[in-house]
Design an enzyme around this catalytic site. Structure first.
Site, PDB file in Angstrom:
ATOM      1  N   GLY A  70      27.481  33.628  32.062  1.00  0.00           N
ATOM      2  CA  GLY A  70      27.742  32.900  33.301  1.00  0.00           C
ATOM      3  C   GLY A  70      26.680  33.183  34.354  1.00  0.00           C
ATOM      4  O   GLY A  70      26.279  32.294  35.121  1.00  0.00           O
ATOM      5  N   ASN A 152      37.156  35.545  41.447  1.00  0.00           N
ATOM      6  CA  ASN A 152      37.504  36.503  40.392  1.00  0.00           C
ATOM      7  C   ASN A 152      38.255  37.725  40.905  1.00  0.00           C
ATOM      8  O   ASN A 152      38.923  38.416  40.157  1.00  0.00           O
ATOM      9  CB  ASN A 152      36.247  36.947  39.640  1.00  0.00           C
ATOM     10  CG  ASN A 152      35.150  37.405  40.563  1.00  0.00           C
ATOM     11  OD1 ASN A 152      34.701  36.655  41.423  1.00  0.00           O
ATOM     12  ND2 ASN A 152      34.710  38.641  40.415  1.00  0.00           N
ATOM     13  N   GLN A 180      35.799  31.625  35.866  1.00  0.00           N
ATOM     14  CA  GLN A 180      37.169  32.140  35.733  1.00  0.00           C
ATOM     15  C   GLN A 180      38.183  31.063  35.368  1.00  0.00           C
ATOM     16  O   GLN A 180      39.337  31.393  35.066  1.00  0.00           O
ATOM     17  CB  GLN A 180      37.615  32.818  37.052  1.00  0.00           C
ATOM     18  CG  GLN A 180      36.948  34.158  37.316  1.00  0.00           C
ATOM     19  CD  GLN A 180      37.392  35.273  36.367  1.00  0.00           C
ATOM     20  OE1 GLN A 180      38.401  35.168  35.661  1.00  0.00           O
ATOM     21  NE2 GLN A 180      36.643  36.361  36.343  1.00  0.00           N
ATOM     22  N   HIS A 202      33.350  35.173  27.251  1.00  0.00           N
ATOM     23  CA  HIS A 202      34.171  36.398  27.227  1.00  0.00           C
ATOM     24  C   HIS A 202      35.318  36.372  28.236  1.00  0.00           C
ATOM     25  O   HIS A 202      36.165  37.263  28.245  1.00  0.00           O
ATOM     26  CB  HIS A 202      33.303  37.651  27.408  1.00  0.00           C
ATOM     27  CG  HIS A 202      32.779  37.902  28.781  1.00  0.00           C
ATOM     28  ND1 HIS A 202      33.416  38.772  29.649  1.00  0.00           N
ATOM     29  CD2 HIS A 202      31.692  37.453  29.433  1.00  0.00           C
ATOM     30  CE1 HIS A 202      32.709  38.831  30.782  1.00  0.00           C
ATOM     31  NE2 HIS A 202      31.666  38.031  30.678  1.00  0.00           N
ATOM     32  N   CYS A 328      32.929  46.512  38.472  1.00  0.00           N
ATOM     33  CA  CYS A 328      31.639  46.639  39.157  1.00  0.00           C
ATOM     34  C   CYS A 328      30.544  46.837  38.120  1.00  0.00           C
ATOM     35  O   CYS A 328      30.715  47.528  37.133  1.00  0.00           O
ATOM     36  CB  CYS A 328      31.684  47.797  40.140  1.00  0.00           C
ATOM     37  SG  CYS A 328      32.375  49.265  39.431  1.00  0.00           S
TER      38      CYS A 328
HETATM   39  N1  PLP Z   1      31.191  34.206  37.934  1.00  0.00           N
HETATM   40  C1  PLP Z   1      32.418  34.737  38.012  1.00  0.00           C
HETATM   41  C2  PLP Z   1      33.409  34.128  38.941  1.00  0.00           C
HETATM   42  C3  PLP Z   1      32.760  35.858  37.246  1.00  0.00           C
HETATM   43  O1  PLP Z   1      33.975  36.387  37.341  1.00  0.00           O
HETATM   44  C4  PLP Z   1      31.790  36.408  36.380  1.00  0.00           C
HETATM   45  C5  PLP Z   1      32.091  37.623  35.591  1.00  0.00           C
HETATM   46  O2  PLP Z   1      32.628  38.588  36.080  1.00  0.00           O
HETATM   47  C6  PLP Z   1      30.524  35.811  36.324  1.00  0.00           C
HETATM   48  C7  PLP Z   1      30.261  34.704  37.105  1.00  0.00           C
HETATM   49  C8  PLP Z   1      29.446  36.346  35.431  1.00  0.00           C
HETATM   50  O3  PLP Z   1      29.678  36.002  34.107  1.00  0.00           O
HETATM   51  P1  PLP Z   1      28.919  36.797  32.938  1.00  0.00           P
HETATM   52  O4  PLP Z   1      29.599  38.114  32.803  1.00  0.00           O
HETATM   53  O5  PLP Z   1      29.088  35.949  31.719  1.00  0.00           O
HETATM   54  O6  PLP Z   1      27.500  36.909  33.343  1.00  0.00           O
END
Ligand code: PLP
Length: 384
Positions: A70, A152, A180, A202, A328
């Site tokens: 993401g 998140n 999310q 994931h 974190c």
């Molecule tokens: N955006 C949101 C809202 C997330 O909760 C997360 C992961 O915690 C990410 C982006 C990042 O995703 P990734 O872990 O696949 O890089």
């Protein structure tokens, strides 16, 4: 038995997904760019996965690009929109995930792109009137609005249709970080004025290290990773075939079972909230858990105390996994930028509980019992 209530950080991989990936590892060893049979078989697996993702989201196959996560998807959209689409202003919010927040900050520092923040209320909801006022201001070049679908840490959500229509009416591009919500809420891109969204396997019971970005076909971006012609020239590099196969399988299952899972997770979360309030009426909740919010997240504020300081540590020792605010990336709890933005004066202790359809009410009982022990809530009250 450990209890895992940290499903916003990541979800366990489902057996069916692991099986699809294992099969693919055995059968699809070819390089999808090779023209011989092994290559063609591997290419077919990637393209079949793309078809599944496109179908689940109401997109066309040419609009889905696989990435490594993401974070990469969000970086790609924000940086390439500035580079390739003439974006000269970005409107975003202070409670975005760091992969959007820090990317927007960097763009603001490294370029002459103007960065503006939309106002939020205490629950994290976007002030749509303020957004409209910002969009109505004179500005040079194109504007990109980047607002996450669900936060998140606290779960607060935007209405994709409402914000999309507003952006469209003002000729602005709209990007939403849907990491999310993919697989949890129906998203039909054929009916929405959304130009870019991002996903990460994931978060919906697929593997780590694979994600995707949706780029609306009207807004062609130039390559993000130069190299080979993979992902239709957008992202050079041999594809993560097994990850892509796993992502598609996980999304297919999440889409088929969406209603059942949603009901189950909502029940678990509501039961947890009810039991918690029954034992500890002094706790409060961040965001808007009874309003427009992601049903998997419950962000709880405990009153300050020495015992509350050690709550995460003691829960972990007791076999219970939760997060303080969010997972974190550094391993060091530096406090939450989301809580800091919404409640700058709060001295309360935030714990994020996030649930999955695999959780049970027995697990909730176990966690409530431990919380009572850790925080020395009267035992006669704990009749569970
Ligand atoms: N955006 C949101 C809202 C997330 O909760 C997360 C992961 O915690 C990410 C982006 C990042 O995703 P990734 O872990 O696949 O890089």
């Amino acid at each position: 038995m450990r209890v895992y209530f940290d499903n916003a950080a990541t979800t366990p991989i489902l057996e069916e997904v692991a099986e699809a990936m294992t099969r693919s590892m055995r059968e699809n060893f070819g390089n999808p760019s090779s023209i011989h049979r092994e290559g063609r078989t591997a290419r077919a697996a990637v393209e079949q996965a793309r078809k599944v993702v496109a179908r689940c989201l109401g997109a066309s196959i040419g609009e889905i690009f696989f990435t490594s996560c993401g974070t990469e998807s969000n970086n790609m959209v924000l940086k390439n929109a500035v580079r390739d689409l003439g974006v000269r202003r970005i409107i975003s919010s202070p409670i975005e995930h760091h992969c959007v927040l820090h990317t927007v900050q960097r763009i603001g520092k490294d370029t002459d792109v103007q960065v503006q923040q939309v106002q939020l209320n205490e629950q994290g909801h976007v002030d749509v009137t303020h957004l409209e006022a910002l969009l109505s201001e004179e500005s040079e070049g194109k504007t990109l609005v980047s607002l996450m679908h669900a936060n998140n840490e606290i779960g607060t959500m935007i209405d994709l249709e409402e914000i999309g229509n507003l952006c469209f009416a003002h000729g602005a591009y709209f990007h939403s970080d849907t990491v999310q919500t993919i697989g949890y809420f129906p998203i039909d891109l054929s009916k929405l004025n959304v130009n870019f969204i991002s996903g990460s396997a994931h978060k919906f019971y697929g593997p780590k290290g694979v994600g995707f970005v949706y780029i609306n076909s009207d807004n062609i971006l130039e390559p993000y990773l130069d190299g080979g012609a993979q992902e239709r020239n957008m992202r050079g590099g041999t594809e993560n075939i097994y990850g892509i196969v796993g992502l598609a399988k996980a999304l297919e299952l999440a889409t088929e079972e969406m209603d059942v899972r949603r009901q189950r997770i909502t029940e678990i979360r509501d039961y947890f909230k009810e039991q918690l309030l029954d034992r500890m009426p002094e706790v409060t909740f961040n965001g808007d858990p009874d309003g427009r919010s992601h049903y998997k997240v419950l962000s709880v504020d405990f009153p300050p105390s020495e015992k509350a300081d050690l709550i995460l540590f003691n829960l972990d020792i007791a076999g219970i996994s939760v997060s303080g605010g969010s997972a974190c990336s550094s391993g060091i709890d530096t406090g939450s930028h989301v809580i800091a933005a919404l409640q700058p004066d709060s001295d309360r202790h935030t714990v994020r509980f996030s649930f999955s359809h695999l959780n049970t009410t027995q697990e909730v009982d176990q966690v409530i019992r431990k919380l009572c022990e850790i925080l020395s809530v009267e035992q006669e009250q704990t009749t569970i």
